[in-house]
Write an enzyme that holds these catalytic residues in place. Structure first.
Site, PDB file in Angstrom:
ATOM      1  N   ASN A  85      38.381  53.240  35.783  1.00  0.00           N
ATOM      2  CA  ASN A  85      37.757  52.515  36.210  1.00  0.00           C
ATOM      3  C   ASN A  85      38.677  52.825  37.962  1.00  0.00           C
ATOM      4  O   ASN A  85      39.877  52.238  37.773  1.00  0.00           O
ATOM      5  CB  ASN A  85      38.955  51.188  35.462  1.00  0.00           C
ATOM      6  CG  ASN A  85      38.537  50.780  33.800  1.00  0.00           C
ATOM      7  OD1 ASN A  85      36.478  51.395  33.745  1.00  0.00           O
ATOM      8  ND2 ASN A  85      39.273  50.099  33.563  1.00  0.00           N
ATOM      9  N   GLY A  91      36.000  47.080  37.109  1.00  0.00           N
ATOM     10  CA  GLY A  91      36.567  47.130  36.345  1.00  0.00           C
ATOM     11  C   GLY A  91      38.168  46.967  36.467  1.00  0.00           C
ATOM     12  O   GLY A  91      38.902  47.354  35.202  1.00  0.00           O
ATOM     13  N   GLN A  92      38.858  46.894  36.941  1.00  0.00           N
ATOM     14  CA  GLN A  92      40.514  47.988  37.356  1.00  0.00           C
ATOM     15  C   GLN A  92      41.102  46.733  37.632  1.00  0.00           C
ATOM     16  O   GLN A  92      40.880  46.009  38.125  1.00  0.00           O
ATOM     17  CB  GLN A  92      40.541  48.679  38.481  1.00  0.00           C
ATOM     18  CG  GLN A  92      42.355  49.739  38.677  1.00  0.00           C
ATOM     19  CD  GLN A  92      42.257  50.592  39.702  1.00  0.00           C
ATOM     20  OE1 GLN A  92      41.253  50.929  40.117  1.00  0.00           O
ATOM     21  NE2 GLN A  92      43.559  51.243  39.579  1.00  0.00           N
ATOM     22  N   HIS A  98      45.234  55.946  36.518  1.00  0.00           N
ATOM     23  CA  HIS A  98      45.232  56.329  35.696  1.00  0.00           C
ATOM     24  C   HIS A  98      43.687  56.816  34.984  1.00  0.00           C
ATOM     25  O   HIS A  98      42.672  55.780  34.565  1.00  0.00           O
ATOM     26  CB  HIS A  98      45.724  54.853  34.081  1.00  0.00           C
ATOM     27  CG  HIS A  98      45.109  54.270  34.233  1.00  0.00           C
ATOM     28  ND1 HIS A  98      45.029  53.180  35.386  1.00  0.00           N
ATOM     29  CD2 HIS A  98      43.842  53.226  33.212  1.00  0.00           C
ATOM     30  CE1 HIS A  98      44.687  51.653  35.664  1.00  0.00           C
ATOM     31  NE2 HIS A  98      43.722  51.386  34.001  1.00  0.00           N
ATOM     32  N   HIS A 100      42.239  56.814  31.322  1.00  0.00           N
ATOM     33  CA  HIS A 100      42.602  56.072  29.785  1.00  0.00           C
ATOM     34  C   HIS A 100      41.669  57.325  28.779  1.00  0.00           C
ATOM     35  O   HIS A 100      40.305  58.173  29.416  1.00  0.00           O
ATOM     36  CB  HIS A 100      40.745  54.890  29.941  1.00  0.00           C
ATOM     37  CG  HIS A 100      41.310  53.790  30.010  1.00  0.00           C
ATOM     38  ND1 HIS A 100      41.899  52.537  29.124  1.00  0.00           N
ATOM     39  CD2 HIS A 100      41.314  53.927  31.443  1.00  0.00           C
ATOM     40  CE1 HIS A 100      42.050  52.017  29.876  1.00  0.00           C
ATOM     41  NE2 HIS A 100      41.888  52.172  31.572  1.00  0.00           N
TER      42      HIS A 100
HETATM   43  P1  AMP Z   1      42.112  49.460  33.701  1.00  0.00           P
HETATM   44  O1  AMP Z   1      40.998  48.087  33.301  1.00  0.00           O
HETATM   45  O2  AMP Z   1      42.087  50.429  33.462  1.00  0.00           O
HETATM   46  O3  AMP Z   1      42.980  49.262  35.352  1.00  0.00           O
HETATM   47  O4  AMP Z   1      43.443  49.380  32.115  1.00  0.00           O
HETATM   48  C1  AMP Z   1      44.573  48.784  32.257  1.00  0.00           C
HETATM   49  C2  AMP Z   1      45.023  49.009  31.101  1.00  0.00           C
HETATM   50  O5  AMP Z   1      46.524  49.589  30.818  1.00  0.00           O
HETATM   51  C3  AMP Z   1      44.523  47.884  29.922  1.00  0.00           C
HETATM   52  O6  AMP Z   1      44.075  48.603  28.992  1.00  0.00           O
HETATM   53  C4  AMP Z   1      45.689  47.753  29.163  1.00  0.00           C
HETATM   54  O7  AMP Z   1      45.800  46.712  28.070  1.00  0.00           O
HETATM   55  C5  AMP Z   1      46.730  48.496  29.593  1.00  0.00           C
HETATM   56  N1  AMP Z   1      48.097  47.900  30.054  1.00  0.00           N
HETATM   57  C6  AMP Z   1      48.467  47.113  30.247  1.00  0.00           C
HETATM   58  N2  AMP Z   1      49.495  46.696  30.984  1.00  0.00           N
HETATM   59  C7  AMP Z   1      50.200  47.458  29.823  1.00  0.00           C
HETATM   60  C8  AMP Z   1      51.324  48.693  29.281  1.00  0.00           C
HETATM   61  N3  AMP Z   1      52.490  47.400  29.947  1.00  0.00           N
HETATM   62  N4  AMP Z   1      51.579  49.139  28.429  1.00  0.00           N
HETATM   63  C9  AMP Z   1      50.582  49.473  28.175  1.00  0.00           C
HETATM   64  N5  AMP Z   1      49.491  49.453  28.151  1.00  0.00           N
HETATM   65  C10 AMP Z   1      48.844  48.251  29.193  1.00  0.00           C
END
Ligand code: AMP
Ligand code: ZN
Length: 111
Positions: A85, A91-92, A98, A100
């Protein structure tokens, strides 16, 4: 980036279920998994998103993808999905780049 949650995970200031670590990358389980297996691959260096990347980041991006494949195999996935994202409109939610990697469901939702 002191207020970046993923930088805090890199520094072990907050806990995460880390499944892989080397000098450049950290991989840990997503706290809200959307599939049986769901992990996040991050560079230890703070880069906000793919929007900030250019040719100088090619090696890093390629390594992240191959790491995802290898770890997916190690977790028993014969197939998997990858998602990046980028930007708020993409949607980030966490602004530390990162990838997924997720899979394991019997039924695959078509996108
Ligand atoms: P995004 O929308 O791609 O920025 O997704 C961020 C992702 O990080 C989401 O799927 C969250 O569930 C995950 N996330 C947020 N905080 C943590 C954390 N402390 N440990 C593991 N995953 C996390
Ligand atoms: Zn960060």
């Amino acid at each position: 980036m002191t207020d970046c949650i993923f930088c805090k995970i890199v520094k072990k200031d907050i806990p995460a279920k880390i499944i892989y670590e080397d000098e450049e990358f950290l991989v840990f389980n997503d706290i809200k998994p959307i599939d049986k297996v769901h992990f996040l691959i991050i560079p230890k260096t703070h880069i906000e998103s793919l929007l900030e990347c250019d040719e100088t980041n090619l090696e890093m991006l390629g390594k992240m993808l191959l790491l995802g494949k290898n770890l997916a195999h190690q977790h028993g996935l014969r197939g998997f999905r990858t998602m990046i994202n980028s930007g708020a409109e993409g949607g980030q939610e966490v602004f530390h780049i990162h990838i997924h990697v997720y899979g394991g469901s019997e039924k695959l939702a078509k996108i």
